[in-house]
Design a protein around this motif. Structure first.
Motif, short mmCIF file in Angstrom:
data_model
loop_
_atom_site.label_atom_id
_atom_site.label_comp_id
_atom_site.label_asym_id
_atom_site.label_seq_id
_atom_site.Cartn_x
_atom_site.Cartn_y
_atom_site.Cartn_z
N ALA A 136 0.83 -1.21 0.00
CA ALA A 136 0.00 0.00 0.00
C ALA A 136 0.86 1.26 0.00
O ALA A 136 0.53 2.25 -0.66
N GLU A 137 1.96 1.21 0.73
CA GLU A 137 2.86 2.37 0.75
C GLU A 137 3.54 2.59 -0.59
O GLU A 137 4.04 3.68 -0.87
N LYS A 138 3.54 1.54 -1.45
CA LYS A 138 4.09 1.66 -2.81
C LYS A 138 3.02 2.10 -3.80
O LYS A 138 3.29 2.26 -4.99
N GLY A 139 1.78 2.27 -3.32
CA GLY A 139 0.71 2.74 -4.18
C GLY A 139 -0.23 1.68 -4.71
O GLY A 139 -1.14 1.97 -5.49
N HIS A 140 -0.02 0.41 -4.33
CA HIS A 140 -0.90 -0.67 -4.78
C HIS A 140 -2.19 -0.70 -3.97
O HIS A 140 -2.21 -0.29 -2.80
N LYS A 141 -3.25 -1.22 -4.56
CA LYS A 141 -4.53 -1.40 -3.88
C LYS A 141 -4.59 -2.83 -3.33
O LYS A 141 -4.39 -3.80 -4.07
N VAL A 142 -4.87 -2.95 -2.04
CA VAL A 142 -4.83 -4.26 -1.39
C VAL A 142 -6.18 -4.57 -0.75
O VAL A 142 -6.73 -3.74 -0.01
N THR A 143 -6.69 -5.76 -1.04
CA THR A 143 -7.91 -6.26 -0.39
C THR A 143 -7.56 -7.51 0.40
O THR A 143 -6.98 -8.46 -0.17
N ILE A 144 -7.86 -7.51 1.68
CA ILE A 144 -7.56 -8.64 2.55
C ILE A 144 -8.84 -9.39 2.87
O ILE A 144 -9.83 -8.79 3.31
N TYR A 145 -8.81 -10.69 2.64
CA TYR A 145 -9.94 -11.57 2.96
C TYR A 145 -9.58 -12.38 4.19
O TYR A 145 -8.60 -13.12 4.19
N GLU A 146 -10.37 -12.23 5.23
CA GLU A 146 -10.13 -12.93 6.50
C GLU A 146 -11.38 -13.70 6.88
O GLU A 146 -12.45 -13.11 7.07
N LYS A 147 -11.25 -15.03 6.98
CA LYS A 147 -12.44 -15.84 7.24
C LYS A 147 -12.95 -15.72 8.67
O LYS A 147 -14.12 -15.99 8.93
N ILE A 202 -5.69 -0.06 1.87
CA ILE A 202 -5.91 -1.42 2.38
C ILE A 202 -7.36 -1.56 2.81
O ILE A 202 -7.84 -0.79 3.64
N GLN A 203 -8.04 -2.54 2.25
CA GLN A 203 -9.41 -2.85 2.64
C GLN A 203 -9.43 -4.26 3.25
O GLN A 203 -8.91 -5.21 2.66
N VAL A 204 -10.03 -4.38 4.43
CA VAL A 204 -10.11 -5.67 5.11
C VAL A 204 -11.56 -6.15 5.10
O VAL A 204 -12.47 -5.43 5.52
N LYS A 205 -11.75 -7.38 4.63
CA LYS A 205 -13.08 -7.99 4.62
C LYS A 205 -13.08 -9.17 5.59
O LYS A 205 -12.48 -10.21 5.29
N LEU A 206 -13.73 -8.97 6.74
CA LEU A 206 -13.83 -10.04 7.72
C LEU A 206 -14.94 -11.00 7.34
O LEU A 206 -15.81 -10.68 6.52
N ASN A 207 -14.90 -12.18 7.96
CA ASN A 207 -15.90 -13.23 7.67
C ASN A 207 -15.97 -13.53 6.17
O ASN A 207 -17.03 -13.84 5.63
N SER A 208 -14.82 -13.42 5.51
CA SER A 208 -14.75 -13.64 4.07
C SER A 208 -13.56 -14.54 3.76
O SER A 208 -12.41 -14.16 4.01
#
Length: 366
Positions: free
Chosen positions: A22-33, A210-216
């Motif tokens: 993210a600090e390099k400018g990339h878009k990050v989506t985190i999937y956390e079950k 950074i976007q975090v998606k819980l229960n995913s």
């Protein structure tokens, strides 16, 4: 070029990599079950006692890696903490790791450091020249009495495997000291995050890209949606266990609320095979800078991991694991996905090693 990145898991590995990307400018989506971040080092305050609880068992940060130490302190103030483990065996309490006090107390002697070193050398099984197994390493290093008292029964309970089948490397990590130093670790930097690991990981993940998606839960069918994926879930799970399940140990915790000080220390190992649990942890002692009138204790039981359980420790045996090699061979042929962390690489790693590995992956990927 900025890329669209996915992360499977919101533990330390993916958190560190996500922050760097993210600090390099990339878009990050985190999937956390699960319904929380930080993986198995997740901490939360108990509602009744206000004690900071290590929900999946104690995690103590220790490292000689100054870069890793500076990294975690960037996101959370770490307070000094020394892990002083006690062990109950044969109805008596000793300190671990085995040190001069343990030796003198166990054998009812008053040996000096040099005398103790010579005494233990006499106890050691010198017929074992090149220890291959956990048991051989224990017998060669300590002799029969100390090995049987402190390691044989505990290891059977912890791993569910005869110590003759476990690699010697597991025991080689544990020091034997001929002084009165009862610090369980020997690293330069040792401490605990002042407000727990979950808040530290939350701070790492606090970035607009950074976007975090819980229960995913992330699945292999989702890989093609992203430019790259970092996968920290079980490597066999990525392939839907089509070759079979890799062996893990899991933990069950019997939680209790106690008044005052229950056992006087953070960790008490129970080494006798006849005692069904491996240890009792008292969580308020992991935050000695806090004061609490009540206490939270975990009685810890280890067993083989079944489908649906949380995997904790990958089981490594003498002779290797053919199933693991088959899965790892498949990962090497994958494109646009990197397997990371304890589960993704099927390696037991302390937290500092996990972070170091993540930083190294990040550097190579960039």
């Amino acid at each position: 070029m900025n890329k669209n990145i996915a992360m499977a898991g919101a533990g330390l590995s993916c958190a560190v990599i996500a922050r760097g990307l993210a600090e390099k400018g990339h878009k990050v989506t985190i999937y956390e079950k699960r319904d929380h971040i930080a993986g198995n080092c997740h901490t939360e305050r108990d509602k009744n006692t206000d004690v900071m609880v290590h929900v999946y068992g104690p995690h103590i940060f220790h490292t000689d890696d100054s870069e890793v130490w500076d990294y975690v302190n960037r996101f959370m103030d770490f307070k000094p903490y020394v892990n002083r483990v006690k062990a109950t065996t044969g109805g008596r309490v000793f300190s671990l790791p085995i040190n001069l006090h343990t030796i003198n107390q166990f054998f009812n002697k008053t040996l000096s450091p040099s005398e103790a070193e010579e005494f233990i050398a006499q106890q050691a099984d010198t017929s074992i020249v090149d220890p291959k197994s956990f048991e051989e390493q224990g017998m060669r290093l300590l002799g029969t009495e100390l090995y049987k008292a402190f390691f044989h029964g505990y290891t059977l309970k912890q791993w569910g495997v005869n110590p003759k089948e476990l690699p010697a490397s597991i025991l080689k990590r544990l020091p034997v000291r001929f002084n009165y130093n009862d610090n369980y670790f020997f690293h330069q930097y040792q401490g605990m995050p002042s407000e727990g690991y979950t808040e530290m990981v939350e701070n790492i993940l606090s970035h607009p890209d950074i976007q975090v998606k819980l229960n995913s839960e992330f699945s292999s069918s989702m890989v093609e949606r992203f430019d790259h994926v970092f996968y920290s879930g079980p490597v066999d799970g990525y392939y839907d266990y089509d070759l079979g399940h890799l062996p893990y140990r899991t933990l069950d915790f019997e939680k209790s609320e106690e008044s005052g000080d229950f056992q006087g220390c953070a960790v008490m190992n129970y080494c006798d095979e006849s005692v069904p649990f491996t240890r009792i942890t008292e969580h308020k002692h992991f935050s000695p800078w806090e004061t609490h009138s009540k206490s939270i204790c975990y009685k810890e039981y280890s067993r083989n991991c079944e489908p649906g359980d949380i995997p904790y420790y990958p089981i490594t045996v003498v002779g290797g694991n053919d199933l693991l090699e088959q899965y790892l061979a498949r990962t090497r042929n994958e494109k646009n996905i990197t397997f990371v962390g304890r589960l993704g690489t099927y390696k037991y790693m302390d937290m500092d090693v996990t972070i170091r590995s993540a930083l190294d992956v990040l550097e190579k990927w960039n």
